[in-house]
Structure formats: structure tokens, C-alpha cells
Design a protein around this motif. Structure first.
Motif: not given
Length: 200
Positions: A112-120, A153-163
Motif C-alpha cells: 500500500i502507498s499512503l501519502d499523509l502530506r497535507n498537499v497529497a 488531526i486527520v493523521i492522529s485520528l486515522w492512527a488511533y482507529i487503525h491502532g
């Protein structure tokens, strides 16, 4: 072996491959073994996949599409809901708790290729992440969250649910509660002021 009784052999082969990887590891997965799992001739998979690499890629795409469809269906059902994020997070979690082999393959063996940049660039990123990101951003923008906080917030929330999902799908984790009954409680703990619309 007769293949004519298999109405959707491609999906059966993909599911068999996913189960094989979860049980025996990715090195043990082969077109021949997948065929044996489906009780079809050794040559049957070659009408759908040229080789093992193509099979593995198709397995990733298959799970990703099912996952995306699940999230998109949830979004339609929660349109106008007071807490759409809770429902989407629950959908994310339950999809993999109900299908732990999907989680094992997708996040343990796939590419999987995941781009976490705000400008993705929109539309080019990993689709389930884009669905999740777009919902969170819409909530944050409605609540006038500062732009420099939004992607964090997007990244941390994704990581929270993913974890949480990772813990619930791991075989060696012991927990004395029902994960599916507790997930909403866990997600509700993550309600920063930006998500609740409290003044900045």
C-alpha cells in the motif's frame, strides 16, 4: 477437477489466497496451492492471473475495494448524522474485526502507498484513507479549525482507529471485553475540541 460449478472463481481464488497468506505466510502462497484450496485444476487460476505477483496485487485491490465500498456505504447512511465520524470509525473497525485475514494481508503483506502530506493530490492517494480524510476535514472546516491543525488531526485520528483495529485483530492480544461493543466508547474518547466544534 471441474471448474464449471464455480460461479465466481476469481473471487474464490482471491479469498483462498488471502486465507493461505494468513495461515501459512506469503512465501507459501502460490497459484497451485490456491487452486487446491478451491478444488479446481492447477491451470484454472491462470485464466485470471498470469503469476503469483499478479494474484497478490489483485488480492490487495480486492480487499481495498471491499473496504472502500464499506466506508462509502456508511457515509451515505450517516449523511446528516450528529456524529458521522463515530459511525465511520466503527465501520472501519468492524470491517477488519469481521475479516481479520483482510487486515493481516492488507497491512502486513500488501504494498500500500499512503501519502499523509497535507498537499497529497486528491484522487491519487489510498482510497480508504481519502474517504476518511475527506470526512474529518469537512467536520474540521465546518468547526473552523485552524488549517495548520487539520492534517495533524486527520493523521492522529486515522492512527488511533487503525491502532485499535490492529489490537482487536491480533491473535496474541488478551482483552476481557467485547471489542465490537467497546469500539464506540474508545472512539468517543477521542473528541478534541476541533471535532466537537468548541471554540478555538
Amino acid at each position: 477437477m471441474d471448474t464449471y460449478h464455480h460461479e465466481d472463481l476469481r473471487s474464490e481464488l482471491l479469498e483462498a489466497g488471502i486465507s493461505l497468506v494468513a495461515r501459512d505466510g506469503i512465501l507459501s502462497c502460490s497459484l497451485r496451492k490456491v487452486a487446491a484450496e478451491c478444488k479446481v485444476s492447477h491451470g484454472a487460476p491462470y485464466s485470471h492471473f498470469k503469476n503469483k505477483d499478479e494474484l497478490l496485487k489483485a488480492m490487495q485491490e480486492y480487499i481495498t475495494e471491499l473496504f472502500s465500498e464499506s466506508l462509502e456505504k456508511a457515509l451515505k447512511e450517516i449523511s446528516g448524522s450528529e456524529n458521522p465520524l463515530l459511525k465511520l470509525g466503527e465501520t472501519y473497525f468492524n470491517f477488519f474485526v469481521d475479516n481479520p485475514n483482510y487486515y493481516n494481508f492488507l497491512f502486513g503483506h500488501a504494498n500500500i502507498s499512503l501519502d499523509l502530506r497535507n498537499v497529497a493530490p486528491s484522487g491519487t492517494n489510498y482510497k480508504p484513507y481519502e474517504i476518511f480524510k475527506n470526512l474529518v476535514l469537512s467536520i474540521l472546516k465546518t468547526n473552523r479549525c485552524a488549517e495548520n491543525k487539520q492534517n495533524d488531526i486527520v493523521i492522529s485520528l486515522w492512527a488511533y482507529i487503525h491502532g485499535l483495529t490492529s489490537l482487536a485483530t491480533m491473535k496474541n492480544v488478551t482483552y476481557d471485553k467485547n471489542w465490537k461493543e467497546k469500539i464506540c466508547d474508545f472512539i468517543s474518547l477521542y473528541e478534541c475540541k476541533e471535532l466537537k466544534g468548541i471554540g478555538q
